[in-house]
Scaffold this motif. Sequence first.
Motif: not given
Length: 845
Positions: A267-270, A302-304, A377-380, A387-390
């Motif tokens: 997440v950080e690198s993207l 998608i995480v399950f 979504d890695f393109n958003n 993500l980190a603040t949610k």
Amino acid sequence: DSRNRMPRSRGGGRGGQEAGRAELVSRSLQSAQHCVAGRDFGTAYAHYLLVLSLAPELRDDVKETFQYTLLKWAEELDSLNRVQDLFGCYEQALELFPDDEVICNSIGEHLFRMGFRDEAAGYFHKAVKLNPDYSDAKENFYRVANWLVERWHFIMLNDIKRNMTYHSAIQKVVRLGCKTVLDIGAGTGILSMFAKNAGAHRVYACELSKTMYEISRDIVAANKMETGIKLLHMKSLDIEVPKHIPERVSLVVTETVDAGLFGEGIVESLIHAWEHLLLQPKPKGKDGNCEEYGQVIPAGAIVFGMAVQCTEIRRHHRLGVQDVAGVHLPASVKFQSLAYSSVDSEETAEPYTTEKISRVPGGYLPLTESFETMRVDFNNLQELKSLATKKPHQISVPVIQEGVLDAIIVWFVLQLDDEHSLSTSPHEETCWEQAVYPVQNLPDYFVKPGDHVMMEVSCQDCYLRIQNIHILNADHGTDVERGSNKNEEESLVLRSEAELCSALASLQTSKPDEIRQICTLESTEIALLNNVPYHEGFKAAMSKVLTALTPNKQMDVEGIGGEMNSGNSQDRNSLHIAPDPFYVLDVSEGFSILPIIAGTLGPVKPYSSVEKEQHRLTLDLISEANHFPRDTLEFWLRCVEDDCAVLQRPKSDKLWSIIILDVIETSGLIQQEMMEKAAISRCLLQSGGKIFPQYVLMLGMLVESQTLVEENAVQGTEPTLGLNIAPFINQFQVPVRVFLDLSTLPCIPLSKPAELLRLDLMNPYLNNSNREVKVQICKSGQVTAIPFWYHVYLDEEISLDTSSETSHWKQAAVVLDNPIPVEIGQEVVLNIQHHKSNISITVKQ
């Protein structure tokens, strides 16, 4: 002033100089030897340097004593924390002996202890190249190789499905116009080479690990792509345009995902890549050349999750016993595993462990259907940033199967693009393990259909966190209502205030003792506490030794702990026990309650060598709960000047009755320097005293296991789609695989178990450093590996099996370079070599 000048020698000339030099060399040599005898290694080292600079022809003569002096002086400098001087000495030594494997190995050991694993590996590797038979260097290299090139590299590169899927997705997007590519966390460079082969004009690749960077450089050159792929030895977060790469790129490819998806910092690198390294994303619904816009492979995930019952996970993360060999574990101490403690900890730590769930001993039982925990979504860019603040969102999952809630297991589907995806599900044949979130600290773990498992899911500190796991019990009359919006927090609605009161009342339990100490343990340490036969075995063996040492044989071993600890002097006199205690030293690795068990067996002064303060406080509380008089238990590392001197006398005039050594690592290997520790221990025992264990039998068998082969080395060029990678990464293959579960290892046994080696700690003259073992083949096939385990004998009658169901130890296996075909009835000869604590097994052809 001319009057103070030295007079010039009239006899001058070369002869006089030679004589003077010879005399200086002779004197310095004598001084060096004198200083070594007096253990003044610093001065001795300086004298040897002078000797070798004046008389290099003496190199071979003084080599061994110089090595000894150097290693001893280095130890002193290390203990004084004079790091610069330490490495200065090694540099000087290497100038004099550039091809000395002992010096190279020793430098590596110092570097490794200081945390410089990459550099250490270089020296260990050099030492092995200089002398392939040098056991110490080989063992060091094997241990460090596991750190540097983690075993999943081999497994991943042999996963042909994974490689083909990535290859197809990269090929598709490059052919659509993405011609500038950045590979983040390149590893061996395989994704970079896929991009180059697909037609990318310029490929940049960054890799932080020095070892992996050097491997990838060699691989790229061997595949004749060094001009088309620019390799950077750095973090992607430090890359700047145009300082490091000349342009923003149209495609980022990466596989910096772990079993918990986010644990390698994707997440950080993207976020950084989108802000600084990638072209802008393509607006929705807009056409245009790929080259004009940026995108990422993988596009998203998608995480399950699934709630499961699993006894193996339970015994490694939850204490299942309240009494261990007669020692009561009080409710005032709360034991928890590292995976649980990281939930509340301020330190960033992995909040999960990883397991190949399909290979967990005893299997697992699904208690819920699989459920979706999160999409990303890695393109958003905005989504990645949020993500980190949610706030954590709550999930409620209905229970479908009665059982005990032990863990939430997690996997994901990596969506490379709209056409290609990879699943890490436990039902898939994949190189991936699954993330395991152990459930701890619930009043009751039992669930049944109608109940709901509740949890909070978030992405904090770059980790997927699943916490506040609890059970909503159907009997308490509660309803779970889902919000109409899937992303809203799901609310729990209780029918009435009366039902809420009823639900709370039913959760009441008798008030536990106030928790005074939280004790965080490794999962293997919790499994050890749960290992009843281990503690019962030690108790029985120690009782026998102490009974034999007690002059009056009326000593009631079972009852004596309570009598002694009550402090009743009348009881003491009636038992005719000498006031002098027996001294018992436990030098187990990690947390151990064996000293407290020893303290229940009579007039014993137990010593523990635990290092962590929280573990000492815990042992003090357990001692108190078992009515030990204050200060009965001593912490030995407080009594000795340094932990290297842990094996010494308890008092100047006393010797130990029992010394407990940790012979087997939980990984399945013999502890380093074990025989050296045993040799010191034997000198510190009173007459009739014992070392535990007294001896160890190593057992093994021949198996055929394709799994072990593929997990140990890359198998040719087929799995890597024709790319030449195997010879470079396989330099770091290690002949021994550790942390195995033989009960679930996919393999075909080709022989019955055979005794390979006996290591006797009490009677070393019984040990063989080199022996041959004949093994009868009971099934035809191909021998690819030799799994091994141990029977640990505390005495002739009491032994522990490191491969048993209750064992906290794992097993290990030697993996052969080449399979050996065998026929039923054939005899195979194994050569077992034992040097110090290192053991090697080879098949004699």
